[in-house]
Write a protein that holds these residues in place. Sequence first.
Motif, mmCIF file in Angstrom:
data_model
loop_
_atom_site.group_PDB
_atom_site.id
_atom_site.type_symbol
_atom_site.label_atom_id
_atom_site.label_comp_id
_atom_site.label_asym_id
_atom_site.label_seq_id
_atom_site.Cartn_x
_atom_site.Cartn_y
_atom_site.Cartn_z
ATOM 1 N N TYR A 1 -63.767 7.734 34.016
ATOM 2 C CA TYR A 1 -64.010 7.962 32.587
ATOM 3 C C TYR A 1 -64.619 6.707 31.945
ATOM 4 C CZ TYR A 1 -62.132 12.513 31.083
ATOM 5 O OH TYR A 1 -61.955 13.850 30.818
ATOM 6 N N GLY B 1 -66.482 8.821 26.569
ATOM 7 C CA GLY B 1 -65.270 9.280 25.893
ATOM 8 C C GLY B 1 -64.451 10.224 26.747
ATOM 9 N N HIS B 2 -63.244 10.545 26.247
ATOM 10 C CA HIS B 2 -62.337 11.436 26.994
ATOM 11 C C HIS B 2 -61.657 12.421 26.037
ATOM 12 C CE1 HIS B 2 -60.097 7.718 25.893
ATOM 13 N NE2 HIS B 2 -59.170 8.578 25.524
ATOM 14 N N GLU B 3 -62.452 13.007 25.172
ATOM 15 C CA GLU B 3 -61.919 13.879 24.125
ATOM 16 C C GLU B 3 -61.160 15.076 24.692
ATOM 17 O OE1 GLU B 3 -63.577 16.483 20.284
ATOM 18 O OE2 GLU B 3 -64.939 15.291 21.513
ATOM 19 N N HIS B 4 -61.609 15.596 25.839
ATOM 20 C CA HIS B 4 -60.998 16.816 26.389
ATOM 21 C C HIS B 4 -60.285 16.554 27.716
ATOM 22 C CE1 HIS B 4 -63.058 19.129 23.315
ATOM 23 N NE2 HIS B 4 -64.191 18.518 23.639
ATOM 24 N N GLU C 1 -64.986 18.240 30.122
ATOM 25 C CA GLU C 1 -65.711 17.770 28.938
ATOM 26 C C GLU C 1 -66.955 18.600 28.634
ATOM 27 O OE1 GLU C 1 -64.445 15.467 27.123
ATOM 28 O OE2 GLU C 1 -62.918 14.628 28.468
#
Length: 752
Positions: free
Chosen positions: A433, A439-442, A399
């Motif tokens: 997470y 968040g966990h966008e990547h 991230e």
Amino acid sequence: MENKLDLTALLEYVDPSTLNYQEWVNVGMALKEEGYSVADWEEWSSRDPRRYHDGECFKKWESFQGTGSPVTGATITQLAKENGWKSKWADADDTFFDWNDSFIPTAVDKDYKLVNTDWVLGQEIAEPKNWNPSKQIIDYLEAVFNPGDIIGYVNDGYLHTNGEVEKWIPKSSGVYTKTAGDIIQGLKNSGGDIGAVMGDPNPDSGAWIRFNPLDGQGVKNTNVSEFKYALVESDNMSIEQQNEIIRELELPVVALSFSGSKSLHAIVKIDAVNYPQYQERVDYLYKIVEKNGLKVDKQNKNPSRLTRLPGFVRQGKKQFLVDTNIGKSSWEEWQEYIEDMNDNLPDPENLDDLFEQKIELAPELIKGMLRQGHKMLIAGPSKAGKSFSLMQLAIAIAEGREWFGFPCAQGKVLYVNLELDGNSAKMRFIEIYNKLNKGHEHVSNIDIWNLRGKTSPMDKLAPKLIRRAQKQNYIAVIIDPIYKVLTGDENSAHEMANFTNQFDKIATELNCAVIYCHHHSKGSQGGKNSIDRSSGSGVFARDPDAILDLIELPVTEDRYAQLENQVQCQVYVNAIRKYNPTYNQISQDDELSFKQMSYHLNAAITGKQIKQLIDKERSEAMKSARLASAWRIEGILREFPRLKPVNVWFKYPIHEIDESLQDIKLEDDPKEKWKKGTKKANESRSEKSKKELEEAFNVLSDTGDPVDVKAIADYLEIARSAVYARVKKHKKFLVSDGTIIKKDVNESVISK
């Protein structure tokens, strides 16, 4: 033919000269049945110049019309098996390497060029001054064979014409029932009469001999009793150049002879225990000599192949022994020599232009801690949350966030999970997470390789890992934990050096950081340096570029009370932000006081059900606080300044920085030993903290006026939250509006 065996490749194992007529026809029928062309049969058949005739394959091919019981590729497969080929599915001892197998570096993986053919001038060979054919044969046999070895030889041939090319071919399978000792003794007893012992030779064709011992039953590969030698023969350069290259390569040659034509024949020691190993070693040998200018005939791979026998005349030219026992003494010694000569080590660099060229360092993966392509060890005792910290690191890299306060470069990371069930590992990532709540966008930047129950020693695992990861562009590989792949005795410096070298290979081949964790040795760690805490050999402490140690801190009841205060306050802060985001009456100091936060919660939220939910969350947070453990992270860095210790709470499943822990002294801290025996050292922690608070207040307030909390915190070098905790335990002081007040000085403030 998709998804089928390549039959032409299998025919490399089958010498057409060893087959009878019907077997040869069956090969042609099988090729046609399986969809191959007549050219494939033609090319293979031409390897038997004694019986091959132009156009014969094409005539036969047209007569193959097919039957109800056709000859299939299985016929060729069986012939190949009889001559040493093994299917990759045959058994666990196969030499075929698939995706899950380790691999042995071969000549293809390195340059292996030892001889610059542009500078090969050649080394002359000398024909014997006194021609003694019998002595030539005896010397050759004594060099190559043991007296009891059964040998095969042919001393007669016929002239074969293929277009404009004429070549003398062995007339038959020859003799293959006599021992080398029989021939030698016979030549000595007969006064050198070769014809009386070996049969009258044909002066036009010369003579041949099979360079490996036989079983006396035939001359096929299956009749070879020992896989001792291989033949190196090349005619693509002058005899003198061939001689020089063979010697420059230090080939373990037992006998080197002149063929009487365009080539030297080198009988090279292979000493294989079986046919598969023979094939592997001959492949290696041929790749080495071809890399260095000698183009060899691939048909010579057969262990039952014929070579020219010294002591005979071939169309007026002598076949003679050039030399014996040259080069290295054994296959093992020669292969080690070749590998050492191709160690791929860089040449020394001169520093003449050191100050003229800009030096580009590897980019920092973890700022101020670790560079890409370097190695890091995380060490700690059991239950320190090492695996959780590594997962946090994987997330931070994926991230592009901070890890223990250090910014991380963003990129792909491979997490090698050696200990957890695959789904359990995934669940841990989810929990971390969610707890981080950013968040966990990547998350797609994280690959996990689950190897629980499927691990192999690190020297076998490393090449498999490299092969899988080569095109993935990982900037970090995390291996957790290493005890699962440890090879050898962890207290042996030699064995652990070999073990850690595998991390170097991974880092170098993939140009990524390699991060791994290890356990502490037994006993108290407080009095040790970071470099000495890891269990086992000191190699663990000196090999990595960065070492991080997790040392547990002794936590008192006061400290847990302080932590409970923190988590309760945080629950209330989060609740107000969630249910009444417009409420803005909370100061930074208020966020550290449960009393003040209780006041704000009552002012900001009135709903009974919501308050019940908040109270339940507060209760769970307090329980978790009691289960938390405190840790100090110390480190030794090779390329950066010494790491300032980082203090954290491990609150399942994450580590959270809390610098209020910095005043805790480690057990057996050498800096504190000199204080032992003094009155101050015997005071309880609680009494000590009270006296320190009084001292700070008296110094900062000569008149007894209120003192700002921040001023007290700065004086004592502790966090403001720690000041609140001390005041709560001290009967003489009170906190109000961010200041410390002495009760006996201002009773009116107390009433507020």
